[in-house]
Design a protein around this motif. Structure first.
Motif, PDB file in Angstrom:
ATOM      1  N   HIS A   6       0.745  -1.074  -0.048  1.00  0.00           N
ATOM      2  CA  HIS A   6       0.086   0.084  -0.087  1.00  0.00           C
ATOM      3  C   HIS A   6       0.832   1.206   0.069  1.00  0.00           C
ATOM      4  O   HIS A   6       0.502   2.250  -0.598  1.00  0.00           O
ATOM      5  CB  HIS A   6      -0.827   0.178   1.180  1.00  0.00           C
ATOM      6  CG  HIS A   6      -2.347  -0.686   1.099  1.00  0.00           C
ATOM      7  ND1 HIS A   6      -3.007   0.012   0.004  1.00  0.00           N
ATOM      8  CD2 HIS A   6      -2.869  -1.963   1.324  1.00  0.00           C
ATOM      9  CE1 HIS A   6      -4.174  -0.645  -0.011  1.00  0.00           C
ATOM     10  NE2 HIS A   6      -4.037  -1.879   0.721  1.00  0.00           N
ATOM     11  N   LYS A   7       1.937   1.338   0.685  1.00  0.00           N
ATOM     12  CA  LYS A   7       2.840   2.396   0.839  1.00  0.00           C
ATOM     13  C   LYS A   7       3.483   2.581  -0.460  1.00  0.00           C
ATOM     14  O   LYS A   7       3.726   3.834  -0.726  1.00  0.00           O
ATOM     15  CB  LYS A   7       3.871   2.364   1.986  1.00  0.00           C
ATOM     16  CG  LYS A   7       3.393   2.423   3.327  1.00  0.00           C
ATOM     17  CD  LYS A   7       4.267   2.419   4.505  1.00  0.00           C
ATOM     18  CE  LYS A   7       3.781   2.178   5.641  1.00  0.00           C
ATOM     19  NZ  LYS A   7       4.712   1.692   7.037  1.00  0.00           N
ATOM     20  N   ASN A  11       3.172   5.992  -3.048  1.00  0.00           N
ATOM     21  CA  ASN A  11       4.401   6.748  -3.280  1.00  0.00           C
ATOM     22  C   ASN A  11       4.759   6.775  -4.748  1.00  0.00           C
ATOM     23  O   ASN A  11       5.593   7.329  -4.915  1.00  0.00           O
ATOM     24  CB  ASN A  11       5.476   6.356  -2.400  1.00  0.00           C
ATOM     25  CG  ASN A  11       5.170   6.626  -1.009  1.00  0.00           C
ATOM     26  OD1 ASN A  11       4.527   7.596  -0.480  1.00  0.00           O
ATOM     27  ND2 ASN A  11       5.394   5.770   0.052  1.00  0.00           N
ATOM     28  N   LEU A  12       4.103   6.040  -5.566  1.00  0.00           N
ATOM     29  CA  LEU A  12       4.472   5.875  -6.932  1.00  0.00           C
ATOM     30  C   LEU A  12       4.288   7.283  -7.742  1.00  0.00           C
ATOM     31  O   LEU A  12       3.152   7.846  -7.531  1.00  0.00           O
ATOM     32  CB  LEU A  12       3.809   4.613  -7.849  1.00  0.00           C
ATOM     33  CG  LEU A  12       4.204   3.325  -7.443  1.00  0.00           C
ATOM     34  CD1 LEU A  12       3.300   2.288  -8.090  1.00  0.00           C
ATOM     35  CD2 LEU A  12       5.543   3.222  -7.820  1.00  0.00           C
ATOM     36  N   ILE A  33      -4.867  -4.635  -2.196  1.00  0.00           N
ATOM     37  CA  ILE A  33      -3.686  -4.255  -3.225  1.00  0.00           C
ATOM     38  C   ILE A  33      -4.327  -3.864  -4.537  1.00  0.00           C
ATOM     39  O   ILE A  33      -4.102  -2.816  -5.224  1.00  0.00           O
ATOM     40  CB  ILE A  33      -2.701  -5.433  -3.086  1.00  0.00           C
ATOM     41  CG1 ILE A  33      -2.190  -5.184  -1.997  1.00  0.00           C
ATOM     42  CG2 ILE A  33      -1.710  -5.016  -4.349  1.00  0.00           C
ATOM     43  CD1 ILE A  33      -1.720  -3.890  -1.209  1.00  0.00           C
ATOM     44  N   ARG A  34      -5.417  -5.014  -5.001  1.00  0.00           N
ATOM     45  CA  ARG A  34      -5.680  -5.031  -6.540  1.00  0.00           C
ATOM     46  C   ARG A  34      -6.297  -3.568  -6.626  1.00  0.00           C
ATOM     47  O   ARG A  34      -6.461  -2.728  -7.599  1.00  0.00           O
ATOM     48  CB  ARG A  34      -6.469  -5.902  -6.928  1.00  0.00           C
ATOM     49  CG  ARG A  34      -5.636  -7.475  -7.045  1.00  0.00           C
ATOM     50  CD  ARG A  34      -6.559  -8.632  -7.734  1.00  0.00           C
ATOM     51  NE  ARG A  34      -7.702  -8.699  -7.019  1.00  0.00           N
ATOM     52  CZ  ARG A  34      -7.936 -10.004  -6.330  1.00  0.00           C
ATOM     53  NH1 ARG A  34      -7.165 -10.372  -5.883  1.00  0.00           N
ATOM     54  NH2 ARG A  34      -9.005  -9.891  -5.590  1.00  0.00           N
ATOM     55  N   PHE A  35      -7.579  -3.281  -5.691  1.00  0.00           N
ATOM     56  CA  PHE A  35      -8.235  -2.079  -5.588  1.00  0.00           C
ATOM     57  C   PHE A  35      -7.482  -0.827  -5.562  1.00  0.00           C
ATOM     58  O   PHE A  35      -7.687   0.041  -6.259  1.00  0.00           O
ATOM     59  CB  PHE A  35      -9.302  -2.324  -4.569  1.00  0.00           C
ATOM     60  CG  PHE A  35     -10.252  -1.042  -4.428  1.00  0.00           C
ATOM     61  CD1 PHE A  35     -11.375  -1.130  -5.203  1.00  0.00           C
ATOM     62  CD2 PHE A  35     -10.007  -0.179  -3.440  1.00  0.00           C
ATOM     63  CE1 PHE A  35     -12.297   0.027  -5.196  1.00  0.00           C
ATOM     64  CE2 PHE A  35     -10.793   0.795  -3.291  1.00  0.00           C
ATOM     65  CZ  PHE A  35     -11.959   0.910  -4.277  1.00  0.00           C
ATOM     66  N   GLU A  39      -7.169   2.051  -8.257  1.00  0.00           N
ATOM     67  CA  GLU A  39      -7.457   3.586  -7.619  1.00  0.00           C
ATOM     68  C   GLU A  39      -6.458   4.363  -8.083  1.00  0.00           C
ATOM     69  O   GLU A  39      -6.722   5.383  -8.668  1.00  0.00           O
ATOM     70  CB  GLU A  39      -7.779   3.593  -6.098  1.00  0.00           C
ATOM     71  CG  GLU A  39      -9.009   2.989  -5.911  1.00  0.00           C
ATOM     72  CD  GLU A  39     -10.093   3.964  -5.556  1.00  0.00           C
ATOM     73  OE1 GLU A  39      -9.641   5.140  -4.628  1.00  0.00           O
ATOM     74  OE2 GLU A  39     -11.073   3.858  -6.060  1.00  0.00           O
ATOM     75  N   LYS A  40      -5.001   3.745  -7.882  1.00  0.00           N
ATOM     76  CA  LYS A  40      -3.855   4.833  -8.446  1.00  0.00           C
ATOM     77  C   LYS A  40      -3.691   4.870  -9.895  1.00  0.00           C
ATOM     78  O   LYS A  40      -3.508   6.036 -10.398  1.00  0.00           O
ATOM     79  CB  LYS A  40      -2.629   4.238  -7.875  1.00  0.00           C
ATOM     80  CG  LYS A  40      -1.611   4.947  -7.828  1.00  0.00           C
ATOM     81  CD  LYS A  40      -1.423   6.194  -6.977  1.00  0.00           C
ATOM     82  CE  LYS A  40       0.027   6.632  -6.731  1.00  0.00           C
ATOM     83  NZ  LYS A  40      -0.170   8.025  -5.771  1.00  0.00           N
ATOM     84  N   LEU A  41      -4.276   3.844 -10.659  1.00  0.00           N
ATOM     85  CA  LEU A  41      -4.247   3.866 -12.211  1.00  0.00           C
ATOM     86  C   LEU A  41      -5.241   5.037 -12.622  1.00  0.00           C
ATOM     87  O   LEU A  41      -4.825   5.716 -13.557  1.00  0.00           O
ATOM     88  CB  LEU A  41      -4.431   2.841 -12.557  1.00  0.00           C
ATOM     89  CG  LEU A  41      -3.184   1.642 -12.893  1.00  0.00           C
ATOM     90  CD1 LEU A  41      -4.039   0.326 -12.893  1.00  0.00           C
ATOM     91  CD2 LEU A  41      -2.335   1.955 -13.702  1.00  0.00           C
TER      92      LEU A  41
END
Length: 169
Positions: A6-7, A11-12, A33-35, A39-41
């Motif tokens: 998650h971290k 931080n990406l 993690i998949r979710f 979300e980040k994508l």
């Protein structure tokens, strides 16, 4: 381990390399993690779209669901045709996610394919299509919804009535 991932996700930086890392994480064994990766994508927006669309054609099942989720959150109209194609996917979850996403995107090109999805073998897909047709508020859906309502259970009939009310308001 999950917290470390998650971290790392949080931080990406918004780069093509990060998009590739996140795409791989869509196949992680952990749902959170998949979710988080999806979300980040979505947060990355335009930089993710082409890669996600490419993966939408390559991947199967649950991974496709997360891809659709990310693309829907980005909200670019160019994904509409890909979601319409996903209504034909072999995985009911992909069809359901695509049907719901089409309503949320608001593109009227989805009306006819969603009407067709009212005849899907999966109840969840039919319900998602019904709700999306209500969201799109297109009068072409009135008669098909009435027809589908006759075959549905109590909950489906209630959702059909709500969709009709939205369209006719």
């Amino acid at each position: 381990m999950v917290n470390d991932k998650h971290k790392m996700i949080n931080n990406l930086p918004c780069t093509p390399k990060s998009v590739d890392v996140l795409i791989k994480l869509l196949e992680d064994e952990s749902h959170p993690i998949r979710f988080a990766a999806a979300e980040k994508l979505a947060e990355f927006g335009d930089i993710s779209i082409d890669r996600l669309l490419e993966m939408l054609d390559e991947k199967k099942g649950p991974v496709k669901r997360y891809i659709i989720f990310a693309l829907k959150k980005i909200g670019d109209p160019k994904v509409t045709d890909h979601f319409i194609k996903a209504l034909e996917d072999e995985d009911w979850g992909v069809r359901k996610f695509a049907a719901r996403a089409l309503g949320e995107l608001g593109d009227k090109r989805a009306v006819e394919p969603l009407i067709k999805a009212l005849e899907d073998e999966d109840w969840g897909v039919k319900l998602a299509a019904l709700r999306s047709l209500g969201d799109l508020k297109d009068e072409r859906a009135i008669e098909p919804i009435k027809k589908a309502r006759r075959k549905g259970d109590k909950e489906f009939k209630k959702a059909a009535n709500q969709a009709l009310k939205k369209i006719q308001s």
